[in-house]
Enzyme design. Structure first.
Site, PDB file in Angstrom:
ATOM      1  N   LYS A  52      23.127  67.165 -16.920  1.00 21.43           N
ATOM      2  CA  LYS A  52      21.895  66.547 -16.426  1.00 21.43           C
ATOM      3  C   LYS A  52      20.714  67.519 -16.577  1.00 21.43           C
ATOM      4  O   LYS A  52      19.659  67.156 -17.086  1.00 21.43           O
ATOM      5  CB  LYS A  52      22.072  66.151 -14.954  1.00 21.43           C
ATOM      6  CG  LYS A  52      20.943  65.298 -14.416  1.00 21.43           C
ATOM      7  CD  LYS A  52      21.065  65.102 -12.905  1.00 21.43           C
ATOM      8  CE  LYS A  52      22.188  64.190 -12.538  1.00 21.43           C
ATOM      9  NZ  LYS A  52      21.862  62.782 -12.589  1.00 21.43           N
ATOM     10  N   ARG A  72      20.471  67.265  -6.647  1.00 23.48           N
ATOM     11  CA  ARG A  72      21.664  66.638  -7.229  1.00 23.48           C
ATOM     12  C   ARG A  72      22.549  67.647  -7.930  1.00 23.48           C
ATOM     13  O   ARG A  72      22.052  68.633  -8.477  1.00 23.48           O
ATOM     14  CB  ARG A  72      21.267  65.617  -8.312  1.00 23.48           C
ATOM     15  CG  ARG A  72      20.493  64.441  -7.837  1.00 23.48           C
ATOM     16  CD  ARG A  72      20.090  63.642  -9.083  1.00 23.48           C
ATOM     17  NE  ARG A  72      18.865  62.924  -8.849  1.00 23.48           N
ATOM     18  CZ  ARG A  72      18.816  61.618  -8.602  1.00 23.48           C
ATOM     19  NH1 ARG A  72      19.904  60.911  -8.566  1.00 23.48           N
ATOM     20  NH2 ARG A  72      17.659  61.037  -8.403  1.00 23.48           N
ATOM     21  N   GLY A 107      30.013  60.514  -9.333  1.00 27.27           N
ATOM     22  CA  GLY A 107      30.279  60.239  -7.922  1.00 27.27           C
ATOM     23  C   GLY A 107      31.165  61.265  -7.238  1.00 27.27           C
ATOM     24  O   GLY A 107      31.532  61.093  -6.078  1.00 27.27           O
ATOM     25  N   MET A 109      30.509  64.545  -6.708  1.00 25.64           N
ATOM     26  CA  MET A 109      29.833  65.596  -5.935  1.00 25.64           C
ATOM     27  C   MET A 109      28.631  64.991  -5.203  1.00 25.64           C
ATOM     28  O   MET A 109      28.381  63.808  -5.278  1.00 25.64           O
ATOM     29  CB  MET A 109      29.429  66.725  -6.873  1.00 25.64           C
ATOM     30  CG  MET A 109      30.633  67.511  -7.353  1.00 25.64           C
ATOM     31  SD  MET A 109      30.191  68.885  -8.384  1.00 25.64           S
ATOM     32  CE  MET A 109      29.717  68.088  -9.886  1.00 25.64           C
ATOM     33  N   ARG A 119      21.286  59.902 -21.561  1.00 26.54           N
ATOM     34  CA  ARG A 119      22.583  60.463 -21.984  1.00 26.54           C
ATOM     35  C   ARG A 119      23.158  59.560 -23.064  1.00 26.54           C
ATOM     36  O   ARG A 119      22.741  58.399 -23.188  1.00 26.54           O
ATOM     37  CB  ARG A 119      23.546  60.580 -20.807  1.00 26.54           C
ATOM     38  CG  ARG A 119      23.779  59.268 -20.112  1.00 26.54           C
ATOM     39  CD  ARG A 119      24.603  59.437 -18.870  1.00 26.54           C
ATOM     40  NE  ARG A 119      24.457  58.235 -18.067  1.00 26.54           N
ATOM     41  CZ  ARG A 119      24.851  58.109 -16.823  1.00 26.54           C
ATOM     42  NH1 ARG A 119      25.399  59.106 -16.213  1.00 26.54           N
ATOM     43  NH2 ARG A 119      24.702  56.986 -16.177  1.00 26.54           N
ATOM     44  N   HIS A 145      63.849  51.982 -27.240  1.00 29.84           N
ATOM     45  CA  HIS A 145      64.004  51.035 -28.345  1.00 29.84           C
ATOM     46  C   HIS A 145      62.883  50.011 -28.340  1.00 29.84           C
ATOM     47  O   HIS A 145      62.232  49.759 -29.354  1.00 29.84           O
ATOM     48  CB  HIS A 145      65.370  50.351 -28.233  1.00 29.84           C
ATOM     49  CG  HIS A 145      65.609  49.322 -29.287  1.00 29.84           C
ATOM     50  ND1 HIS A 145      65.338  47.994 -29.082  1.00 29.84           N
ATOM     51  CD2 HIS A 145      66.027  49.448 -30.570  1.00 29.84           C
ATOM     52  CE1 HIS A 145      65.615  47.334 -30.188  1.00 29.84           C
ATOM     53  NE2 HIS A 145      66.044  48.201 -31.106  1.00 29.84           N
ATOM     54  N   SER A 180      61.233  65.941 -42.892  1.00 32.76           N
ATOM     55  CA  SER A 180      60.400  65.075 -42.077  1.00 32.76           C
ATOM     56  C   SER A 180      60.787  65.326 -40.620  1.00 32.76           C
ATOM     57  O   SER A 180      61.953  65.174 -40.255  1.00 32.76           O
ATOM     58  CB  SER A 180      60.618  63.607 -42.443  1.00 32.76           C
ATOM     59  OG  SER A 180      59.823  62.798 -41.612  1.00 32.76           O
ATOM     60  N   CYS A 210      57.707  61.947 -38.701  1.00 35.81           N
ATOM     61  CA  CYS A 210      57.898  60.506 -38.594  1.00 35.81           C
ATOM     62  C   CYS A 210      58.267  60.092 -37.170  1.00 35.81           C
ATOM     63  O   CYS A 210      58.543  58.934 -36.906  1.00 35.81           O
ATOM     64  CB  CYS A 210      58.926  59.999 -39.591  1.00 35.81           C
ATOM     65  SG  CYS A 210      60.546  60.722 -39.344  1.00 35.81           S
ATOM     66  N   TYR A 223      51.839  65.210 -44.720  1.00 36.03           N
ATOM     67  CA  TYR A 223      51.471  63.871 -44.266  1.00 36.03           C
ATOM     68  C   TYR A 223      52.001  63.603 -42.864  1.00 36.03           C
ATOM     69  O   TYR A 223      52.879  64.324 -42.367  1.00 36.03           O
ATOM     70  CB  TYR A 223      52.005  62.801 -45.235  1.00 36.03           C
ATOM     71  CG  TYR A 223      53.513  62.688 -45.234  1.00 36.03           C
ATOM     72  CD1 TYR A 223      54.166  61.860 -44.302  1.00 36.03           C
ATOM     73  CD2 TYR A 223      54.284  63.413 -46.118  1.00 36.03           C
ATOM     74  CE1 TYR A 223      55.540  61.778 -44.273  1.00 36.03           C
ATOM     75  CE2 TYR A 223      55.667  63.330 -46.095  1.00 36.03           C
ATOM     76  CZ  TYR A 223      56.292  62.525 -45.168  1.00 36.03           C
ATOM     77  OH  TYR A 223      57.651  62.433 -45.120  1.00 36.03           O
TER      78      TYR A 223
HETATM   79  C1  PEP Z   1      62.800  60.809 -34.445  1.00 36.24           C
HETATM   80  O1  PEP Z   1      63.816  61.202 -33.882  1.00 36.24           O
HETATM   81  O2  PEP Z   1      61.685  61.312 -34.259  1.00 36.24           O
HETATM   82  C2  PEP Z   1      62.873  59.696 -35.397  1.00 36.24           C
HETATM   83  C3  PEP Z   1      61.825  59.337 -36.099  1.00 36.24           C
HETATM   84  O3  PEP Z   1      64.042  59.008 -35.463  1.00 36.24           O
HETATM   85  P1  PEP Z   1      64.500  57.900 -34.396  1.00 36.24           P
HETATM   86  O4  PEP Z   1      63.320  57.645 -33.504  1.00 36.24           O
HETATM   87  O5  PEP Z   1      64.896  56.720 -35.177  1.00 36.24           O
HETATM   88  O6  PEP Z   1      65.636  58.585 -33.724  1.00 36.24           O
END
Ligand code: PEP
Ligand code: MG
Length: 901
Positions: free
Chosen positions: A27, A97, A106, A108, A357, A473, A783, A850, A870
């Site tokens: 501020k 303030r 809010g 203080m 702001r 899952h 991966s 992944c 990646y």
């Molecule tokens: C993992 O374990 O990060 C993975 C991608 O495999 P899953 O989730 O299928 O076990």
């Protein structure tokens, strides 16, 4: 004392400026900046955040020279505002303030109208020509000061505010209902009554001396930095304790001095749509809080945003002030090169700016404003990309609930997969499919889901589970499908038998009842809350294009059907980073062949069943390779324990026995023999392929045959990357790789086609990260499966951690759920070690991620930093990952990321 603890502003200049947020607070820095721009800001000064630190270091005392500095600063404000602090004829009144580096709304304290006493109130009455206004301001000041500075407030939540009680009693006595009905005389009496309350409750006199008042208020604001509310807020938002707050002391201006006064708030562009139109609301003869309090309905600021002819705009009512406001907002937006949220007050025809702001906005508005501002030449593409918060893109990619619709929230679970879904409750997958096939919208409610539920999940609008965390899952599959899912909703008690669930005594929901799920907040609501479909406008595509130009790491997707692959491609995926093959075994006749394979007593029997599965797998891969049209596709060999493919419930086991023409006994025995105490650490991943090599051979064959056929039939060269799951030792790697390479050789010879392919592994067992140098001798890519790596690194079960993880996060034992946001400190080290050791052996080792973290912005930035090639995430998170990857590259360029030496 050499440090400068106080910075003045006003009259077209200031000692501070916008870049001094750390010292002056948000501020204070903005007020200084507006002053420097020549924008009319009521004069004042900011006592620095550094002073706050000194105050606490000196055990709640100040360096003695601060007193003179404050006196000098007040003298300067007096000069600019042409009024005098404590003067009975023409008094200067101030607000005091708080203002930390980041806004803590809010949390203080604030004191307004400071400087009023029995003498100066007469001056205020004279200046305003309004006796009632004078006494009302005084009454409000005594009340606020009594509460904030002198601490006369309710002792506990059950107690009533003593000032409010007095107001209430006074109204009762006078037979009136509203504050506005008090006369000047009533208010004058209230001032005395309030002072008496303070004396009685706190044993102190209300200070008449304005200097005493000022010191009291400054101390209260500094003190509020360590108030319970502020401490809690800091903890929740990760704001460091030692930042401290600044104190802003500023001349008061009044919007309630008659019909030539007013107050309002405005946005320089529409914060909901991003449209480039100035719009706001104001009230004539009112104070700021009246606009927000909703007692009077504010009017639109300008003619172009008027929506009914009866409204009087500021543009019409006070054309001069409006013109100044227009000039100022344009100036501010140009200066800050961002949409501004501003507050103003008009006192007797003169416009004063109280605040500016960067305005909060929806994702849609953020994208539009960023793109428009690049077109207008206000910002460059990099800044535009930086302005969009990756996680906010979720709002653009999934339908959302109509914010105007009423909703009745009955429970809250984990926001496992974003989206808004409404449907009728069903309790099993078969019903979900049957109901959906006859055109019903359904929500599948399960205690937890298993691969068997995939069909029903696919047909549902959304999924609600009572157990399971963010990588359960249900959560993983739902995100993959872009389907709304609320998981681990412990308050929901499900009875499959009665086909109903209850939420305490709040609600009983029966099969067929409508509920709505908000997958972004985890809310479960009764009834069908209407949704609105988001538009992926051209601006969105534009920002993503800029992000792609900037980012350095690739973005792939986790997909296991041609349909999901196509969705991901449309969202900009550059390949598949994880195709989980197990999901392919649940449809139609496949599950039968799969079960036949599991029931088989010997290798021959297994081979026979696998031969039935082969054409299905080959077709699946063919479809995916075709959609991906030459982009890399990482296919992971079978991973879950086999018991997941067998029914667990008696009735389903009997049905299976009948279908397969075997005894129920045999099915039951098999289920019992596959039972494991700890299946996540059991016979799964490459351990299946090692003990049943025919499974690996069948899958490898399906992959290579599909690739060869695609080349022959459609002239598409696919890039298969065969990925072995759950490797922990080199021996496993060599064993599985040999099978894959030999199968490839055979298939190529049979088909008369040679194709380039790769064999690599997931790194998801801590040991694999540690022996990565040895594994890389045989693996062409890594991966990181950070779901399992987190599970095994922490020793937290992915499926059961939901029972304690939320408490851990609440208690601050963990900063975040490590299954959602990668634990860079611990699991991150395993990732780094894995990459370093892997690349020591194989310089060009391709590395990706992944696990679910591949689509989480902070984790994506980490992946960039450790040099991954990646990230891979579910289709609907691909744009988020692309944007986060661009943010990582920008931060890197700007030197925010310290490269590992
Ligand atoms: C993992 O374990 O990060 C993975 C991608 O495999 P899953 O989730 O299928 O076990
Ligand atoms: Mg895994």
């Amino acid at each position: 004392m050499s440090a400068k603890y106080l910075y003045t502003f006003g009259d077209g200049k200031a000692e501070g400026q916008a870049g001094m947020k750390n010292l002056l607070g948000g501020k204070g820095a903005n007020l200084a900046e507006m002053s420097n721009l020549g924008i009319p800001v009521p004069a004042g000064f900011t006592i620095t955040t550094e002073m706050c630190t000194v105050y606490y270091q000196m055990d709640r005392k100040y360096p003695p020279e601060l007193d003179q500095k404050i006196r000098d600063a007040i003298a300067q404000v007096e000069k600019i505002m042409r009024a005098k602090f404590g003067d009975p004829v023409n008094p200067l009144l101030v607000s005091v303030r708080s203002g930390a580096r980041v806004s803590m709304p809010g949390m203080m304290d604030t004191v307004l109208n400071l400087g009023l006493n029995d003498q100066t109130v007469q001056g205020l009455i004279k200046q305003s020509g309004n006796e009632r206004f004078g006494w009302d301001s005084y009454r409000r000041f005594v009340q606020m000061y009594g509460d904030v500075v002198l601490g006369l407030k309710p002792e506990s939540k059950e107690d009533e505010d003593p000032f409010e009680v007095a107001l209430h009693e006074k109204k009762k006595k006078l037979g009136i209902k509203l504050d506005t009905e008090f006369s000047a005389k009533d208010l004058r009496e209230l001032v005395q009554e309030f002072k008496a309350l303070i004396k009685k409750g706190k044993g102190v006199e209300f200070p008449e001396d304005p200097w005493k008042q000022l010191w009291g208020a400054i101390e209260a604001v500094f003190g509020s930095w360590n108030g319970a509310r502020a401490i809690k807020y800091r903890k929740l938002n990760g704001i460091p304790e030692d930042w401290g707050t600044a104190v802003n002391v500023q001349a008061m201006v009044y919007g309630n001095m008659g019909e030539d006064s007013g107050t309002g708030v405005a946005f320089t562009r529409d914060p909901a749509t991003g449209n480039n139109m100035f719009f706001g609301e104001y009230l004539l003869n009112a104070q700021g809080e009246d606009v927000v309090a909703g007692i009077r309905t504010p009017e639109p600021v300008n003619e172009s945003t008027k929506n009914n002819p009866g409204q009087t705009t500021l543009q019409k009512a006070m054309p001069e002030a409006y013109k100044t406001l227009e000039e100022i907002y344009l100036n501010l937006e140009k200066h800050y090169t961002d949409m501004q949220d501003i507050e103003f007050t008009i006192q007797k025809g003169k416009l004063w700016m109280l605040q500016t702001r960067n305005g909060k906005r929806t994702a849609q508005a953020a994208v539009k404003i960023a793109v428009d501002m690049v077109r207008e030449g206000l910002i460059d593409k990099k800044t535009a990309v930086k302005r969009i918060v990756p996680s906010q893109l979720d709002q653009l990619l999934h339908p959302t609930f109509d914010p105007k619709a009423p909703k009745k929230v009955i429970a809250k679970g984990l926001p496992a997969s974003p989206g808004a879904a409404a449907g009728r409750v069903v309790f099993n997958s078969d019903d979900a499919e049957a109901w959906a096939n006859r055109g019903e919208k359904v929500i599948l409610v399960r205690i937890e889901t298993s691969p068997e539920d995939i069909g029903g999940m696919d047909k549902s609008q959304g999924i609600l589970t009572a157990f399971g965390g963010m990588t359960s899952h249900a959560a993983v599959v739902a995100r993959g499908m872009g389907k709304c899912c609320v998981a681990g909703c412990g308050a929901v008690e499900i009875s499959y038998k009665d086909k109903q669930f209850t939420v305490g005594d709040k609600a009983t929901v029966k099969e067929g009842d409508w509920i709505s799920l908000n997958g972004s907040t985890g809310e479960v609501m009764l009834g069908a809350v209407p949704t609105v479909k988001p538009e992926l406008s051209g601006d969105f595509g534009q920002v993503m294009k800029w992000a792609d130009e900037i980012r350095k790491i690739g973005v792939r997707t986790n997909a296991d059907t041609p349909k999901d692959s196509q969705v991901a491609l449309d969202f900009g995926a550059e390949g598949i980073g994880l195709c989980r093959t197990e999901h392919m075994f649940f449809e139609g006749d496949r599950i039968k062949a799969m079960r036949e394979m599991i029931l088989a007593d010997d290798t021959e029997g297994r081979k026979k069943a696998l031969a039935k599965l082969l054409p299905y797998q080959r077709d699946d891969f063919y479809g995916i390779f075709k959609v991906m049209a030459g982009r890399p596709v990482t296919i992971r060999l079978l991973d879950p324990p086999l018991h997941e493919f067998l029914p667990q419930e008696d009735a389903n086991q009997a049905e299976m026995a009948k279908e397969m023409n075997v005894s129920v006994e045999k099915v039951k025995n098999k289920v019992a023999s596959l039972h494991e105490l700890n299946p996540m650490l059991g016979h799964r991943g490459c351990r299946l392929g090692v003990t049943y090599p025919e499974i690996t051979e069948m899958q490898a064959r399906a992959i290579f045959e599909a690739a060869c056929q695609l080349r022959k039939k459609e002239k598409i060269d696919s890039k298969p990357e065969v990925m072995i799951p759950l490797i922990g030792t080199v021996g496993e790697m060599v064993n599985q790789k040999t099978l894959i390479v030999e199968t490839a050789k055979k298939v190529f010879a049979e088909q008369g086609v040679e194709l380039h392919y790769m064999v690599g592994t997931m790194i998801e067992i801590p040991r694999a990260a540690l022996v990565a140098d040895k594994i890389a001798e045989h693996a062409e890519f890594f991966s990181f499966g950070t779901n399992d790596l987190t599970q095994m690194g922490f020793g937290y079960s992915r499926d059961d951690a939901g029972r304690f993880l939320p408490s851990y996060v609440d208690m601050g034992i963990l900063p975040e759920d490590p299954f959602q946001v990668l634990d860079q400190e611990g699991i991150g080290q395993l990732v780094q070690i894995g990459i370093e050791r892997g690349r020591k052996t194989r310089k060009d080792l391709k590395v990706g991620i992944c696990g679910e973290h591949g689509g989480e912005p902070k984790s994506v930035i980490f992946c960039h930093r450790v040099g991954m090639n990646y990230v891979s995430c579910s289709p609907y998170r691909v744009p988020i990952a692309r944007l986060a990857a661009a943010h990582a590259a920008i931060e890197d360029q700007e030197g925010k990321i310290e490269r590992d030496k």
